[in-house]
Design a protein around this motif. Structure first.
Motif, mmCIF file in Angstrom:
data_model
loop_
_atom_site.group_PDB
_atom_site.id
_atom_site.type_symbol
_atom_site.label_atom_id
_atom_site.label_comp_id
_atom_site.label_asym_id
_atom_site.label_seq_id
_atom_site.Cartn_x
_atom_site.Cartn_y
_atom_site.Cartn_z
ATOM 1 N N ASP A 1 0.839 -1.197 0.000
ATOM 2 C CA ASP A 1 0.000 0.000 0.000
ATOM 3 C C ASP A 1 0.876 1.251 0.000
ATOM 4 O O ASP A 1 2.083 1.197 0.247
ATOM 5 N N ASP A 2 0.253 2.401 -0.263
ATOM 6 C CA ASP A 2 0.973 3.663 -0.140
ATOM 7 C C ASP A 2 1.506 3.796 1.279
ATOM 8 O O ASP A 2 0.880 3.340 2.250
ATOM 9 N N PHE A 3 2.663 4.406 1.418
ATOM 10 C CA PHE A 3 3.276 4.543 2.731
ATOM 11 C C PHE A 3 3.625 6.006 2.985
ATOM 12 O O PHE A 3 3.750 6.815 2.057
ATOM 13 N N ASP A 4 3.792 6.315 4.265
ATOM 14 C CA ASP A 4 4.064 7.691 4.698
ATOM 15 C C ASP A 4 5.541 7.927 4.988
ATOM 16 O O ASP A 4 6.063 9.008 4.725
ATOM 17 N N LEU A 5 6.201 6.927 5.552
ATOM 18 C CA LEU A 5 7.614 7.027 5.901
ATOM 19 C C LEU A 5 8.368 5.860 5.297
ATOM 20 O O LEU A 5 7.961 4.699 5.455
ATOM 21 N N LEU A 6 9.462 6.170 4.603
ATOM 22 C CA LEU A 6 10.386 5.147 4.144
ATOM 23 C C LEU A 6 11.642 5.226 4.996
ATOM 24 O O LEU A 6 12.317 6.261 5.022
ATOM 25 N N LYS A 7 11.938 4.147 5.715
ATOM 26 C CA LYS A 7 13.214 4.034 6.425
ATOM 27 C C LYS A 7 14.079 3.075 5.625
ATOM 28 O O LYS A 7 13.623 1.988 5.242
ATOM 29 N N ILE A 8 15.328 3.466 5.369
ATOM 30 C CA ILE A 8 16.152 2.646 4.495
ATOM 31 C C ILE A 8 17.616 2.682 4.905
ATOM 32 O O ILE A 8 18.165 3.735 5.212
ATOM 33 N N ASP A 9 18.221 1.494 4.926
ATOM 34 C CA ASP A 9 19.667 1.349 5.115
ATOM 35 C C ASP A 9 20.082 0.098 4.362
ATOM 36 O O ASP A 9 19.905 -1.019 4.837
ATOM 37 N N VAL A 10 20.596 0.290 3.156
ATOM 38 C CA VAL A 10 20.979 -0.839 2.311
ATOM 39 C C VAL A 10 22.424 -0.720 1.842
ATOM 40 O O VAL A 10 22.775 -1.141 0.752
ATOM 41 N N ARG A 11 23.258 -0.108 2.681
ATOM 42 C CA ARG A 11 24.702 -0.105 2.487
ATOM 43 C C ARG A 11 25.115 0.291 1.079
ATOM 44 O O ARG A 11 25.738 -0.451 0.347
ATOM 45 N N GLY A 12 24.743 1.486 0.680
ATOM 46 C CA GLY A 12 25.216 2.045 -0.573
ATOM 47 C C GLY A 12 24.257 1.970 -1.729
ATOM 48 O O GLY A 12 24.485 2.601 -2.771
ATOM 49 N N ALA A 13 23.161 1.217 -1.588
ATOM 50 C CA ALA A 13 22.202 1.074 -2.694
ATOM 51 C C ALA A 13 20.978 1.975 -2.513
ATOM 52 O O ALA A 13 19.989 1.828 -3.227
ATOM 53 N N GLU A 14 21.040 2.915 -1.576
ATOM 54 C CA GLU A 14 19.888 3.776 -1.309
ATOM 55 C C GLU A 14 19.470 4.569 -2.543
ATOM 56 O O GLU A 14 18.280 4.666 -2.865
ATOM 57 N N LEU A 15 20.443 5.154 -3.252
ATOM 58 C CA LEU A 15 20.109 5.956 -4.429
ATOM 59 C C LEU A 15 19.399 5.110 -5.476
ATOM 60 O O LEU A 15 18.440 5.570 -6.115
ATOM 61 N N MET A 16 19.838 3.885 -5.656
ATOM 62 C CA MET A 16 19.193 2.971 -6.596
ATOM 63 C C MET A 16 17.716 2.787 -6.236
ATOM 64 O O MET A 16 16.834 2.821 -7.107
ATOM 65 N N VAL A 17 17.446 2.614 -4.956
ATOM 66 C CA VAL A 17 16.065 2.420 -4.510
ATOM 67 C C VAL A 17 15.245 3.685 -4.758
ATOM 68 O O VAL A 17 14.112 3.618 -5.262
ATOM 69 N N PHE A 18 15.797 4.852 -4.445
ATOM 70 C CA PHE A 18 15.070 6.107 -4.648
ATOM 71 C C PHE A 18 14.760 6.331 -6.130
ATOM 72 O O PHE A 18 13.658 6.765 -6.485
ATOM 73 N N GLN A 19 15.716 6.058 -6.988
ATOM 74 C CA GLN A 19 15.526 6.298 -8.422
ATOM 75 C C GLN A 19 14.484 5.374 -9.030
ATOM 76 O O GLN A 19 13.847 5.731 -10.029
ATOM 77 N N HIS A 20 14.318 4.201 -8.424
ATOM 78 C CA HIS A 20 13.331 3.245 -8.928
ATOM 79 C C HIS A 20 12.111 3.170 -8.008
ATOM 80 O O HIS A 20 11.388 2.178 -8.009
ATOM 81 N N GLY A 21 11.908 4.254 -7.254
ATOM 82 C CA GLY A 21 10.743 4.320 -6.375
ATOM 83 C C GLY A 21 10.077 5.673 -6.422
ATOM 84 O O GLY A 21 9.339 6.043 -5.503
ATOM 85 N N ARG A 22 10.330 6.428 -7.491
ATOM 86 C CA ARG A 22 9.823 7.802 -7.557
ATOM 87 C C ARG A 22 8.307 7.874 -7.530
ATOM 88 O O ARG A 22 7.721 8.780 -6.949
ATOM 89 N N GLN A 23 7.649 6.908 -8.141
ATOM 90 C CA GLN A 23 6.183 6.934 -8.154
ATOM 91 C C GLN A 23 5.620 6.692 -6.764
ATOM 92 O O GLN A 23 4.724 7.423 -6.305
#
Length: 280
Positions: free
Chosen positions: A128-150
């Protein structure tokens, strides 16, 4: 009415705050949203590919939590580099030139196993849609953000790990992560934790955990840009207030959201007064 429930009723959330935790391993202790979860004010969907921490999460989870063994990334095949210290496991390869500058890190980051994994784009996950994204993936954070823009369009906060020294080959540093999140409409709000380290071979107090001055990485909280509250729905403002108050102790941000909700007729005229009475 107990104090944890006061703000929920003042901001009139239509549902519990929704949190997605990418890299949900409990190795570093309780998550920052622990209090919200304890009082039933949020739901959590976590992603953790390593079996041992995933088992720990599954064994202690409550009715408002679920954890999935998926690797979140760019939707492509990768090799997961599992390291001697699980906290340093990454989709990226350790950079020995950088790691050798710091005590203990070369040993902790030594790769003990490589596993072929299929990664899943944040935009493609069945959540479902979420309000807060907490993330720690040891260097792959930008990858997740770029493929999670929607999916991130609906979020009001991102709690991310960001590196100032690239400990992995090709790891994006703070500036690149910051530029991406700003482009998505987020701005920095707080820095709950800053990790400093001593440059090798110096060790202070015979303890590698005793920091020097070199800043390595930090946890940084980004929020939807409150300079333009008109771009947020009332529901988004409500959940931003909940996140600010209960997770980060940002009373000032919660008050800002309450005032905006008052102006929209979505909060009582004395809502701020009621909230501040909690501190008297």
């Amino acid at each position: 009415m107990t104090s944890p429930q006061v703000l929920r009723d003042l901001v009139r959330c239509s549902r519990p705050t929704s949190i997605v935790d990418v890299g949900a391993s409990p190795i570093d202790g309780d998550p920052p949203y622990r209090e919200m979860l304890h009082y039933g004010l949020c739901t959590v969907t976590g992603f953790e590919p390593l079996q041992r921490p995933l088992t720990q999460l599954q064994e202690r989870k409550g009715p408002l939590e679920r954890y999935l063994p998926l690797v979140v990334g760019d939707g492509r095949e990768h090799q997961l580099k599992i390291t001697k210290a699980e906290r340093m496991t990454s989709l990226l390869s350790p950079d020995l030139n950088q790691l050798r500058l710091f005590n203990a890190l070369p040993d902790w980051a030594s790769v003990v196993e490589e596993a072929d994994v299929h990664t899943h784009r944040l935009d493609d996950l069945d959540i479902d849609d979420f309000d807060l994204l907490k993330i720690d993936v040891r260097g792959a954070e930008l990858m997740v953000f770029q493929h999670g823009r929607q999916r991130l369009r609906e979020a009001v906060a991102v709690h991310t790990a960001a590196s100032f020294v690239p400990l992995y080959v090709g790891q994006p540093t703070f500036g690149e992560v910051d530029a991406e999140l700003r482009a998505q409409g987020f701005v920095p709000h707080s820095m709950p934790q800053v990790q400093q380290w001593a440059i090798a071979p110096t060790v202070f107090d015979d303890d590698v955990w005793t920091p020097g001055n070199q800043v390595l990485e930090a946890d940084i909280v980004y929020i939807r840009d409150i300079a333009h509250p008109e771009r947020m729905t009332s529901e988004q403002l409500s959940h931003l207030a909940m996140i600010a108050f209960h997770i980060y102790g940002s009373v000032d941000l919660a008050v800002f959201c309450l005032i905006e909700l008052q102006q929209r007729g979505r909060a009582a005229e004395d809502a701020v007064t009621q909230l501040m009475q909690l501190f008297e």
